[in-house]
Design an enzyme around this catalytic site. Structure first.
Site, PDB file in Angstrom:
ATOM      1  CE  LYS A 221      35.458  31.334  43.612  1.00 39.79           C
ATOM      2  NZ  LYS A 221      34.865  31.381  44.939  1.00 39.79           N
ATOM      3  NE  ARG A 255      39.341  36.469  47.819  1.00 41.58           N
ATOM      4  CZ  ARG A 255      39.921  35.485  47.137  1.00 41.58           C
ATOM      5  NH1 ARG A 255      39.276  34.893  46.131  1.00 41.58           N
ATOM      6  NH2 ARG A 255      41.134  35.079  47.449  1.00 41.58           N
TER       7      ARG A 255
END
Length: 275
Positions: A221, A255
């Site tokens: 991210k 995740r």
């Protein structure tokens, strides 16, 4: 803590990885990567072999500023793949990454085992009643607004307190409807600036007070690659560092795009007895 996935109890006495399988053309890292069935099957098989407990299938990009797609388009992307993955991998624990109740319901009826909702029901009033009807595990994430507007909604009176208050209300609402298996996700990168993401990571252990499994979505991210002044493609090492910190601070599920490396973080921590 356990959740019931298609009749099988999955325990969080051991740490888990959820492999990401995006069917979207515009996801921030792997958008458009899996266009053909053979590519979808190969990536799924790879993630399962590397140790993923769950495969999270998404047909709607939730990256910041993402454009909306119709419910019909999302269903057309998701449903045929759900059916084919269930047929090809009968023991797969398939999670559906959607905020739409109809997509969730049709996917579960086709064999999916759980639902992962970035909006915790805020973007579809029928989602929580649908989950209650289906009686499948439900992952609820913290987010403000929509993927298109969320990065304009990053002002908090007290970041951690506000998120805890949000989850307390959502958990009560879900349990009042009879939803038994819940997972929480603090929503790294969703209506949060990079510095706010790091603050959540440092205080992640506070969320264990909610006594539910904690899923973290940190993989590649912007809070990682912006800090390192690089890009998502070069953010694997940073991802592994943050995965390790998250696990040490109470996360139960990673995740991840890179299942092998996420599992290595787990194995090392388990080996030294830190989880």
């Amino acid at each position: 803590m356990t959740i019931n996935c298609n009749g099988d109890l999955i325990s969080f006495d051991s740490l888990k990885v959820m492999g990401i399988l995006n069917l979207t053309p515009d996801s921030f890292y792997d958008g458009g990567k899996y266009k053909k069935e053979a590519e979808v099957f190969a990536q799924t098989e790879k993630m399962l072999a590397e140790g993923a407990t769950f495969i999270d299938l998404g047909g709607y990009s939730s990256r910041p500023g993402a454009e909306e797609i119709s419910e019909a388009d999302e269903l057309n992307r998701i449903l045929p793949i759900v059916e084919k993955l269930i047929s090809r991998f009968p023991k797969i624990v398939l999670s559906i990454d959607t905020f739409r109740s109809r997509v969730a319901k049709e996917s579960v009826l086709a064999g999916a085992a759980m639902v992962n909702d970035i909006s915790a029901g805020n973007l579809d009033a029928n989602m929580l009643p649908t989950i209650a009807e289906l009686q499948v595990p439900y992952c609820m994430m913290h987010m403000r607004g929509t993927p298109k507007t969320m990065q304009n909604l990053t002002n908090y009176e007290n970041l951690i307190v506000d998120i805890m208050f949000y989850f307390s209300g959502k958990i009560e609402e879900a349990k009042n409807l009879g939803i038994n298996d819940l997972i929480i996700d603090p929503g790294f990168g969703f209506s949060k600036l990079p510095a706010q993401g790091f603050e959540i990571l440092k205080q992640l252990e506070l969320f264990t007070n909610l006594e539910l499994p904690i899923l973290v979505g940190l993989s590649r991210k912007s809070m990682i690659y912006k800090t390192l002044e690089t890009n998502a493609a070069n953010a694997l090492n940073g991802t592994s560092i943050l995965h390790t910190i998250a696990l040490q601070n109470g996360a139960n599920i990673l995740r991840a795009h890179d299942v092998k490396e996420a599992m290595e973080c787990i194995h090392i921590l388990e080996f030294i007895g830190d989880r």
